[in-house]
Design an enzyme around this catalytic site. Structure first.
Site, PDB file in Angstrom:
ATOM      1  N   SER A   1      68.619  46.264  51.871  1.00 18.85           N
ATOM      2  CA  SER A   1      67.720  46.124  50.774  1.00 18.85           C
ATOM      3  C   SER A   1      66.732  47.405  51.024  1.00 18.85           C
ATOM      4  O   SER A   1      65.971  47.412  51.959  1.00 18.85           O
ATOM      5  CB  SER A   1      66.868  44.846  50.930  1.00 18.85           C
ATOM      6  OG  SER A   1      65.898  44.880  50.095  1.00 18.85           O
TER       7      SER A   1
ATOM      8  N   HIS B   1      71.346  47.075  48.106  1.00 14.86           N
ATOM      9  CA  HIS B   1      70.611  46.008  47.520  1.00 14.86           C
ATOM     10  C   HIS B   1      69.212  46.455  47.082  1.00 14.86           C
ATOM     11  O   HIS B   1      68.335  46.775  47.521  1.00 14.86           O
ATOM     12  CB  HIS B   1      70.429  44.906  48.460  1.00 14.86           C
ATOM     13  CG  HIS B   1      70.017  43.550  48.034  1.00 14.86           C
ATOM     14  ND1 HIS B   1      70.599  42.718  47.360  1.00 14.86           N
ATOM     15  CD2 HIS B   1      68.806  42.964  48.006  1.00 14.86           C
ATOM     16  CE1 HIS B   1      70.012  41.712  46.948  1.00 14.86           C
ATOM     17  NE2 HIS B   1      68.711  41.851  47.422  1.00 14.86           N
TER      18      HIS B   1
ATOM     19  N   ASP C   1      65.816  45.105  45.446  1.00 15.68           N
ATOM     20  CA  ASP C   1      64.982  43.876  44.784  1.00 15.68           C
ATOM     21  C   ASP C   1      64.065  44.269  43.950  1.00 15.68           C
ATOM     22  O   ASP C   1      63.131  44.726  43.990  1.00 15.68           O
ATOM     23  CB  ASP C   1      64.362  43.545  46.055  1.00 15.68           C
ATOM     24  CG  ASP C   1      65.299  42.809  46.931  1.00 15.68           C
ATOM     25  OD1 ASP C   1      66.112  42.000  46.647  1.00 15.68           O
ATOM     26  OD2 ASP C   1      65.310  43.170  48.168  1.00 15.68           O
TER      27      ASP C   1
ATOM     28  N   MET D   1      61.035  43.015  41.326  1.00 14.65           N
ATOM     29  CA  MET D   1      60.300  41.969  41.307  1.00 14.65           C
ATOM     30  C   MET D   1      59.282  42.014  40.132  1.00 14.65           C
ATOM     31  O   MET D   1      58.793  43.329  40.236  1.00 14.65           O
ATOM     32  CB  MET D   1      59.837  41.780  42.686  1.00 14.65           C
ATOM     33  CG  MET D   1      60.589  41.545  43.891  1.00 14.65           C
ATOM     34  SD  MET D   1      59.894  41.280  45.326  1.00 14.65           S
ATOM     35  CE  MET D   1      61.011  41.390  46.601  1.00 14.65           C
TER      36      MET D   1
ATOM     37  N   HIS E   1      69.146  42.562  42.543  1.00 10.53           N
ATOM     38  CA  HIS E   1      68.694  41.384  42.465  1.00 10.53           C
ATOM     39  C   HIS E   1      67.428  41.225  41.673  1.00 10.53           C
ATOM     40  O   HIS E   1      66.427  41.586  41.973  1.00 10.53           O
ATOM     41  CB  HIS E   1      68.455  41.060  44.042  1.00 10.53           C
ATOM     42  CG  HIS E   1      68.011  39.668  44.413  1.00 10.53           C
ATOM     43  ND1 HIS E   1      67.504  39.417  45.456  1.00 10.53           N
ATOM     44  CD2 HIS E   1      67.718  38.709  43.728  1.00 10.53           C
ATOM     45  CE1 HIS E   1      67.039  38.105  45.569  1.00 10.53           C
ATOM     46  NE2 HIS E   1      67.039  37.648  44.239  1.00 10.53           N
TER      47      HIS E   1
ATOM     48  N   MET F   1      64.598  39.421  40.272  1.00 10.40           N
ATOM     49  CA  MET F   1      63.405  38.452  40.566  1.00 10.40           C
ATOM     50  C   MET F   1      62.154  38.511  39.418  1.00 10.40           C
ATOM     51  O   MET F   1      61.129  38.753  39.837  1.00 10.40           O
ATOM     52  CB  MET F   1      62.779  38.516  41.813  1.00 10.40           C
ATOM     53  CG  MET F   1      63.863  38.068  43.092  1.00 10.40           C
ATOM     54  SD  MET F   1      63.373  38.395  44.510  1.00 10.40           S
ATOM     55  CE  MET F   1      64.059  40.371  44.581  1.00 10.40           C
TER      56      MET F   1
ATOM     57  N   MET G   1      69.402  32.410  48.999  1.00  6.97           N
ATOM     58  CA  MET G   1      67.960  32.999  49.445  1.00  6.97           C
ATOM     59  C   MET G   1      67.720  32.234  50.879  1.00  6.97           C
ATOM     60  O   MET G   1      67.527  30.903  50.811  1.00  6.97           O
ATOM     61  CB  MET G   1      66.779  32.893  48.636  1.00  6.97           C
ATOM     62  CG  MET G   1      67.066  33.640  47.478  1.00  6.97           C
ATOM     63  SD  MET G   1      67.122  35.520  47.624  1.00  6.97           S
ATOM     64  CE  MET G   1      65.731  35.929  48.695  1.00  6.97           C
TER      65      MET G   1
ATOM     66  N   GLY H   1      60.327  37.375  47.322  1.00  7.87           N
ATOM     67  CA  GLY H   1      59.137  37.901  47.181  1.00  7.87           C
ATOM     68  C   GLY H   1      58.668  39.340  48.463  1.00  7.87           C
ATOM     69  O   GLY H   1      58.182  40.134  48.218  1.00  7.87           O
ATOM     70  N   PHE H   2      59.103  38.971  49.481  1.00  8.69           N
ATOM     71  CA  PHE H   2      58.719  40.031  50.574  1.00  8.69           C
ATOM     72  C   PHE H   2      59.819  40.091  51.755  1.00  8.69           C
ATOM     73  O   PHE H   2      60.794  39.045  51.853  1.00  8.69           O
ATOM     74  CB  PHE H   2      57.615  39.346  51.312  1.00  8.69           C
ATOM     75  CG  PHE H   2      56.174  39.126  50.513  1.00  8.69           C
ATOM     76  CD1 PHE H   2      55.831  40.284  49.768  1.00  8.69           C
ATOM     77  CD2 PHE H   2      56.354  38.045  49.741  1.00  8.69           C
ATOM     78  CE1 PHE H   2      54.444  40.102  49.153  1.00  8.69           C
ATOM     79  CE2 PHE H   2      55.115  37.938  49.053  1.00  8.69           C
ATOM     80  CZ  PHE H   2      54.225  38.768  48.503  1.00  8.69           C
TER      81      PHE H   2
ATOM     82  N   ASP I   1      70.521  36.104  51.852  1.00 10.15           N
ATOM     83  CA  ASP I   1      69.421  37.261  51.367  1.00 10.15           C
ATOM     84  C   ASP I   1      68.130  36.758  52.345  1.00 10.15           C
ATOM     85  O   ASP I   1      67.802  35.773  51.883  1.00 10.15           O
ATOM     86  CB  ASP I   1      69.205  37.299  50.052  1.00 10.15           C
ATOM     87  CG  ASP I   1      68.289  38.626  49.882  1.00 10.15           C
ATOM     88  OD1 ASP I   1      67.800  39.268  50.892  1.00 10.15           O
ATOM     89  OD2 ASP I   1      68.023  38.802  48.535  1.00 10.15           O
TER      90      ASP I   1
ATOM     91  N   GLY J   1      65.860  37.353  56.013  1.00 12.61           N
ATOM     92  CA  GLY J   1      65.772  37.188  57.342  1.00 12.61           C
ATOM     93  C   GLY J   1      67.018  37.320  58.300  1.00 12.61           C
ATOM     94  O   GLY J   1      66.991  36.860  59.500  1.00 12.61           O
TER      95      GLY J   1
ATOM     96  N   SER K   1      64.633  44.650  56.683  1.00 14.48           N
ATOM     97  CA  SER K   1      63.974  44.781  58.106  1.00 14.48           C
ATOM     98  C   SER K   1      64.840  45.236  59.105  1.00 14.48           C
ATOM     99  O   SER K   1      64.554  45.962  59.905  1.00 14.48           O
ATOM    100  CB  SER K   1      62.673  44.129  58.352  1.00 14.48           C
ATOM    101  OG  SER K   1      63.209  42.773  58.398  1.00 14.48           O
TER     102      SER K   1
HETATM  103  C1  DX5 Z   1      63.260  39.023  49.431  1.00 12.83           C
HETATM  104  C2  DX5 Z   1      64.690  39.936  49.064  1.00 12.83           C
HETATM  105  C3  DX5 Z   1      65.213  40.408  50.281  1.00 12.83           C
HETATM  106  C4  DX5 Z   1      64.362  41.134  51.350  1.00 12.83           C
HETATM  107  C5  DX5 Z   1      65.177  40.895  52.534  1.00 12.83           C
HETATM  108  O1  DX5 Z   1      62.658  38.455  48.255  1.00 12.83           O
HETATM  109  O2  DX5 Z   1      65.183  39.349  48.094  1.00 12.83           O
HETATM  110  O3  DX5 Z   1      65.975  41.077  49.839  1.00 12.83           O
HETATM  111  O4  DX5 Z   1      64.165  42.274  51.075  1.00 12.83           O
HETATM  112  O5  DX5 Z   1      64.409  41.612  53.566  1.00 12.83           O
HETATM  113  P1  DX5 Z   1      64.543  40.937  55.224  1.00 12.83           P
HETATM  114  O6  DX5 Z   1      66.101  41.307  55.547  1.00 12.83           O
HETATM  115  O7  DX5 Z   1      63.677  41.910  55.906  1.00 12.83           O
HETATM  116  O8  DX5 Z   1      64.393  39.536  55.026  1.00 12.83           O
HETATM  117 ZN    ZN Z   2      67.127  40.555  47.573  1.00  9.19          ZN
END
Ligand code: DX5
Ligand code: ZN
Length: 217
Positions: A9, A34, A36, A38, A67, A69, A138, A143-144, A174, A176, A197
């Site tokens: 991501s 990927h 994201d 938002m 993705h 959001m 999810m 969001g983060f 998706d 953690g 991350s």
């Molecule tokens: C969260 C995103 C994820 C996020 C994953 O809203 O959809 O794609 O970036 O990041 P990690 O792998 O660090 O949880």
């Molecule tokens: Zn995502």
């Protein structure tokens, strides 16, 4: 050994060097990129839209897994396809006319995914199972990046794996995902993994993608 897909991501990438970051994870063995998106409304964060996606399109030939959001999403789908999306995932919580959005994505010639927040029950998928290419579970609240994997989602993943039966739907997780927990998600039935991350957090992207693949089996 089961072949799993890893989708770094770019939410966790260095935004000042986004094109180079995309090229680097491509060369490090990413299956998808990927992205994201938002809107600061459906989720409490803002990222990038079609012009940024278009600007990084030339840095890789790997599929862009977008993705969304955002709420609403349906009127923007064409813009994301024009910008370079190969797969577009919409959230069931954001989309009143989910079936229509899936149709629009397919009419635009792209793969359609649906995503479920951690608190959303998988039964919402029943009426679209024959129409989708990807399910994105999810495992954090969207969001983060950098949040902890919510373990209750493992049960949901296995229930969805059973619902899929022999349909060719990718089951992606998706949030953690780390080498320490990816095997549990594989056992539950997931076959594709977003990692923000865990990939961009270190300096050696080859090593971080390899350690996810090694830990998965
Ligand atoms: C969260 C995103 C994820 C996020 C994953 O809203 O959809 O794609 O970036 O990041 P990690 O792998 O660090 O949880
Ligand atoms: Zn995502």
């Amino acid at each position: 050994m089961q072949k799993i897909k890893i989708a770094p991501s770019i939410l966790s990438a260095d935004f000042a060097r986004l094109g180079e970051e995309v090229r680097a994870v491509d060369e490090a063995g990413a299956d998808y990129i990927h992205i994201d998106v938002m809107d600061g409304h459906f989720v409490p964060n803002l990222t990038f839209g079609p012009p940024v996606i278009e600007s990084i399109r030339s840095y890789t030939k790997k599929p862009f897994d977008v993705h969304l959001m955002i709420n609403p999403a349906v009127q923007y789908l064409k813009d994301y396809v024009t910008a370079g999306a190969d797969m577009i995932t919409v959230h069931v919580e954001a989309d009143i006319h989910l079936h229509r959005s899936i149709q629009v994505i397919h009419d635009l010639g792209k793969k359609a995914g649906v995503s479920l927040n951690p608190s959303t029950d998988e039964s919402v998928l029943i009426n679209v199972l024959d129409d989708i290419d990807l399910i994105l579970v999810m495992s954090v609240n969207p969001g983060f990046d950098g949040q902890s994997f919510i373990t209750s989602q493992l049960g949901k993943i296995s229930r969805i794996r059973k619902m899929i039966e022999d349909r060719s739907i990718e089951l992606m997780v998706d949030g953690g995902i780390k080498p320490s927990n990816i095997a549990n998600a594989v056992k539950a039935g997931a076959d594709a993994f977003v990692a923000g991350s865990a990939v961009f957090g270190g300096n050696d992207y080859v090593a971080s993608i390899k350690s996810l693949r090694d830990a998965a089996c």
